[in-house]
Structures are given as structure tokens and as C-alpha cells.
Enzyme design. Structure first.
Site, PDB file in Angstrom:
ATOM      1  N   TYR A 196      14.024   0.923   2.197  1.00 20.21           N
ATOM      2  CA  TYR A 196      14.718   1.953   1.416  1.00 20.21           C
ATOM      3  C   TYR A 196      15.294   1.340   0.145  1.00 20.21           C
ATOM      4  O   TYR A 196      15.928   0.289   0.163  1.00 20.21           O
ATOM      5  CB  TYR A 196      15.861   2.568   2.226  1.00 20.21           C
ATOM      6  CG  TYR A 196      16.942   3.199   1.368  1.00 20.21           C
ATOM      7  CD1 TYR A 196      16.654   4.326   0.587  1.00 20.21           C
ATOM      8  CD2 TYR A 196      18.220   2.668   1.302  1.00 20.21           C
ATOM      9  CE1 TYR A 196      17.620   4.903  -0.222  1.00 20.21           C
ATOM     10  CE2 TYR A 196      19.204   3.242   0.499  1.00 20.21           C
ATOM     11  CZ  TYR A 196      18.897   4.357  -0.269  1.00 20.21           C
ATOM     12  OH  TYR A 196      19.852   4.914  -1.071  1.00 20.21           O
TER      13      TYR A 196
ATOM     14  N   VAL B  15     -36.797  -8.665   0.351  1.00 24.60           N
ATOM     15  CA  VAL B  15     -37.418  -8.834   1.665  1.00 24.60           C
ATOM     16  C   VAL B  15     -38.041  -7.506   2.069  1.00 24.60           C
ATOM     17  O   VAL B  15     -37.370  -6.469   2.076  1.00 24.60           O
ATOM     18  CB  VAL B  15     -36.390  -9.300   2.705  1.00 24.60           C
ATOM     19  CG1 VAL B  15     -37.013  -9.334   4.098  1.00 24.60           C
ATOM     20  CG2 VAL B  15     -35.842 -10.666   2.332  1.00 24.60           C
TER      21      VAL B  15
ATOM     22  N   CYS C   6     -16.843  -1.047  -5.640  1.00 25.01           N
ATOM     23  CA  CYS C   6     -15.805  -0.022  -5.745  1.00 25.01           C
ATOM     24  C   CYS C   6     -15.101  -0.064  -7.100  1.00 25.01           C
ATOM     25  O   CYS C   6     -14.457   0.907  -7.496  1.00 25.01           O
ATOM     26  CB  CYS C   6     -14.776  -0.197  -4.629  1.00 25.01           C
ATOM     27  SG  CYS C   6     -15.430   0.122  -2.979  1.00 25.01           S
TER      28      CYS C   6
ATOM     29  N   ARG D  54       8.058  12.656  12.199  1.00 29.55           N
ATOM     30  CA  ARG D  54       9.110  13.274  13.007  1.00 29.55           C
ATOM     31  C   ARG D  54       8.866  14.769  13.212  1.00 29.55           C
ATOM     32  O   ARG D  54       9.067  15.291  14.310  1.00 29.55           O
ATOM     33  CB  ARG D  54      10.454  13.073  12.312  1.00 29.55           C
ATOM     34  CG  ARG D  54      11.652  13.524  13.141  1.00 29.55           C
ATOM     35  CD  ARG D  54      12.932  13.377  12.343  1.00 29.55           C
ATOM     36  NE  ARG D  54      13.015  14.369  11.265  1.00 29.55           N
ATOM     37  CZ  ARG D  54      13.911  14.309  10.286  1.00 29.55           C
ATOM     38  NH1 ARG D  54      14.755  13.300  10.202  1.00 29.55           N
ATOM     39  NH2 ARG D  54      13.941  15.256   9.369  1.00 29.55           N
TER      40      ARG D  54
ATOM     41  N   SER E  65     -21.640 -11.003  -4.728  1.00 29.38           N
ATOM     42  CA  SER E  65     -20.199 -11.008  -4.437  1.00 29.38           C
ATOM     43  C   SER E  65     -19.385 -10.274  -5.495  1.00 29.38           C
ATOM     44  O   SER E  65     -18.469 -10.830  -6.084  1.00 29.38           O
ATOM     45  CB  SER E  65     -19.703 -12.455  -4.305  1.00 29.38           C
ATOM     46  OG  SER E  65     -20.336 -13.099  -3.232  1.00 29.38           O
TER      47      SER E  65
END
Length: 454
Positions: free
Chosen positions: A432, A86, A49, A448, A45
Site C-alpha cells: 500500500y 529441416v 512479441c 473478497r 533468440s
């Protein structure tokens, strides 16, 4: 009748999420489970990264990358066995065999074996071991080994990073932080999942920070003295090297299922259903699996902890009688490169133009700043947006820019998750305030512009 015996192969994100969720669901339903987890590694665990950031000095200790220790797992009722590999599975007899010959019986088998780093033949001695000074960055043991190499290296040591993807860029940052000379070799033009316009921004950041970037370099071999690496060769060139980091990808750890009859992708990846089911009494989740991309229903190999933990949770619940399902992903990722005055956040979600080659699409790169232009901390940002010309559906977004730029990708990922259009992204109510964004947030402006082009 005894408890339902569950054997989990793999003790990281998917495996332990599945184990804990199965026990939680079983307790709620009154079902009795005995969960055994087998892993050939020595840690559990942890954030793989985060290893490059540990190497760079941003993380103080490998222990800081561990989300839950082995003792914590055991205290929760899981029979966790580390250092146990395994090597085989008999799906008819319902047993797995470990490297020391031990046979473990199960009622349900969970394959969460992950994806170790690929080590090409050119990086190995004839006996299959790596040359001194050569290694990968995948496990905590790898990270500890690299820190030891970095500390032992002479000032100005030459580090060659083979691979220009996320790990390659992050490790290049770590090596530069230590004052080493850095060369990044990539067989393409850089990060393969980015558009060319965005790749060039990453390559420019590496070069601005002092790294050499060599594009189109297919490594063919190493130069060595005795057992130690002294250089790297590729078709068309070579560089001296004191240390060589191999970051060319990963592969599913499913070799132990060979001959079992389980269907796999060409690279060995499994393809479970949304509940993690492969077949009766057989389950799988995490980095050893392909993941369904919701945008186009394609199955892709994208090993990442965010997918692994979600799929593991759904699997554990379903295995214990629940009904949770993992409904795929939209292919979102982020990283950053930082050294000296150079800082770049890099993020993507959705399809690339190559993955949308059979569609009629419109795409543009829009440049702006991450804050209102008159704020002193305003930094450049480039956003690539792609949409379907016919349906106007948003298909992909990529971001490269200064501090705060990268996490904008989550907004685009939310639109993709909902199956929204480029117009939805353009008209979204985004926050904003001058230190963060202008009244026309650059992400909305980018969307847009594509909407207007359609």
C-alpha cells in the site's frame, strides 16, 4: 566413443535454452556433447512479441529485440546453422534431412521448431505467395517488411487488421501511431480468451483511439489490382485497404515429422513430458508443443516465450543427464493498447468461464482505480474474478485498466500456481502507498466480493 550428438531444430527461445542448458549440465557431469542447431530463419533468440512495438516506434531497431546473437551462441560452443530448413526426419536411422538434401545424423533430436503465423488461402496468390501489401507479424524479417511498407505508404493510408487477438490489437496501435486509418476485423467479439465484459473494454479503447472495430466478420477474400491488395471482403461487408495485416493465429511447425510415427494433436502440436521427452532419443519444447495447465490438467496450445524458455531449460538439463522438469503453467498473458489519450493494459490468468463450463462457479467484475482515489493519477480498472463455488478455489482472473493495472495479474497467477482459494487472494498482504494502491487493493476487493458471493 565420440561425443553425444544433439541436433536441435529451431533457434529461438526453447531451442537455444535447451542447447545452452545441455552444454552447462554436460560440463558439470563430465559428459561430452556436440550440439548442432538448425533453423530456416535468419535470426536467433529474438522477442517476436516485441515486433509490434518496433513497428510502433517504441523500439528503435530490430537488433534491440535480439537477446543473444548468432555469434554469441557459436562462441558458447554451439554449431548454429541459420537459413537451413529441416524437411524430414527418420527416427529409426536418427537423421534429419534439410531442404538442400543434406542428411544430418544425431544421437538425440530436439524439436523446437516453433509456430509460424497462419496465412489463410484468401490472403495468397494462386502460386502461394502473398499479395503486395499483405503480410503477417511473426519474425524480425516480417517486422522489417512492415516498417518499409509503413514508410512507403501515403499519409492516411488504410490498414485493415484481420484478427482481434493480442497481435491484432498491438498492430492496430502501431498503425494508428503512423497516422493510418485502421479497421480491425474479428470473427468473434474480440480477444477470444477474455470474458465478454473485458472484451468490450478492449473494443472501446480501440474505438476511442480512432480505429473501426467490426465484430463477427469472417473474411472471405481480398480485392486486388494486379498483384496489389485494394480491399478486404467478409460475409456482410467490405473495406478498402492499402495494407492488410493477417493476425489470425499460429500453427506448430512440425510438418517435417509427418510419417515419422510421432503422435501429434490435430493441429500438429507435440506433447512432451515435463522433461521434454517425446520418445527415446526424441525431445520437444516450445511453441510447437502443447502445455499442461496446472489448474485443470488440460493440455492446451499456448505458444509463449515464458513457457518455451522454461521447458527448453528443463529439456536441456534432462537430455544431458540432469533431472530438471517443467511443471506446466497457469495460462498467464498481458498486453497493452496505447494511442494518444487512450491507454489500456489487458491481462489474464487461469481459466475462462467457457473453460470452466462443467464447474459450479461464481464470477464478478469489480471496478475501481489503480491508485488511491484522491491521487491525481488515479485511473480506472476492471477486474474479473472466478472461483469454484464448492472448493472456493480461485480459477481465473482478468484485468483491464490504466497504467500499472496489468501486472496485478502476476499476484493472481501466484495464487493459482499454489492452488490457492479466492480467500487467499482476498487476504493477501499487498503493498500500500497512495500513488499505487489504496489500503484495500482493488484486486483484493474483487476477490473478497466473489468470496462473499459464494
Amino acid at each position: 566413443m565420440g561425443p553425444q550428438r544433439v541436433v536441435v531444430v529451431g533457434a529461438d527461445a526453447a531451442g537455444m535454452s535447451a542447447a545452452h542448458q545441455a552444454l552447462r549440465t554436460a560440463r558439470r557431469s563430465g559428459r561430452e556433447l556436440a550440439v548442432t542447431v538448425l533453423d530456416k530463419g535468419t535470426h536467433t533468440s529474438y522477442s517476436a512479441c516485441g515486433i509490434p512495438y518496433w513497428m510502433a516506434g517504441d523500439v528503435a531497431s530490430g537488433d534491440d529485440l535480439v537477446a543473444r546473437t548468432a555469434d554469441q551462441h557459436r562462441a558458447a560452443g554451439i554449431d548454429l546453422r541459420l537459413g537451413v530448413e529441416v524437411v524430414g526426419a527418420d527416427l529409426v536411422a536418427r537423421t534429419v534431412t534439410t531442404a538442400d538434401g543434406t542428411v544430418v545424423e544425431y544421437d538425440d533430436l530436439v524439436v523446437a521448431s516453433g509456430a509460424p503465423a497462419v496465412v489463410p488461402g484468401w490472403a495468397l496468390r494462386p502460386d502461394g505467395s502473398a499479395y503486395d501489401g499483405v503480410g503477417v507479424v511473426k519474425t524480425l524479417d516480417d517486422g522489417a517488411a512492415w516498417l518499409e511498407r509503413f514508410r512507403a505508404a501515403d499519409e492516411g493510408a488504410r490498414v485493415v487488421v484481420v484478427g482481434g487477438g493480442y497481435v491484432g490489437v498491438e498492430v492496430a496501435e502501431a498503425a494508428l501511431r503512423h497516422g493510418f486509418g485502421v479497421t480491425v476485423l474479428t470473427r468473434g467479439r474480440g480477444m477470444s480468451m477474455l470474458e465478454d465484459e473485458m472484451k468490450e473494454r478492449v473494443n472501446a479503447a480501440l474505438r476511442d483511439a480512432g480505429a473501426e472495430v467490426v465484430l463477427g466478420a469472417e473474411v472471405t477474400g481480398l480485392d486486388t489490382e494486379g498483384d496489389r491488395v485494394t480491399g478486404v471482403r467478409w460475409d456482410g461487408g467490405s473495406r478498402p485497404a492499402d495494407l492488410v495485416v493477417v493476425a489470425v493465429g499460429v500453427r506448430p511447425a512440425t510438418e517435417f515429422l509427418a510419417g515419422s510415427g510421432v503422435e501429434m494433436a490435430d493441429n500438429g502440436a507435440l506433447r512432451p513430458d515435463p522433461h521434454g521427452r517425446i520418445a527415446e532419443h526424441l525431445w520437444a519444447a516450445g511453441d510447437c508443443c502443447e502445455v499442461r495447465r496446472r489448474i485443470d490438467d488440460a493440455w492446451v496450445f499456448r505458444p509463449l516465450g515464458t513457457y518455451a524458455t522454461k521447458h527448453g531449460r528443463a529439456l536441456g538439463d534432462s537430455l544431458a543427464g540432469g533431472s530438471l522438469a517443467f511443471d506446466g503453467m497457469v495460462d498467464t498473458s498481458i498486453t497493452r493498447f496505447a494511442h494518444g489519450d487512450t491507454y489500456l493494459e489487458i491481462a489474464r490468468t487461469g481459466l475462462s468461464s467457457a473453460e470452466a463450463s462443467d464447474l459450479d462457479v461464481v464470477s464478478l467484475v469489480t471496478e475501481g482505480t489503480t491508485t488511491t482515489g484522491y491521487m491525481p493519477e488515479a485511473e480506472p480498472i476492471a477486474i474479473w474474478v472466478m472461483a469454484d463455488r464448492t472448493t472456493r478455489r480461485l480459477l481465473g482472473v482478468q484485468v483491464a485498466g490504466g497504467r500499472g493495472a496489468g501486472k496485478r495479474i502476476d499476484t493472481a497467477a501466484a495464487v493459482l500456481w499454489a492452488g490457492g482459494t479466492v480467500d487467499d487472494l482476498a487476504w493477501m498482504d499487498l503493498a500500500y502507498a497512495p500513488p499505487f494502491s489504496s489500503t484495500w487493493e482493488v484486486l483484493g476487493v474483487a476477490a473478497r466480493r466473489v468470496a462473499e458471493r459464494i
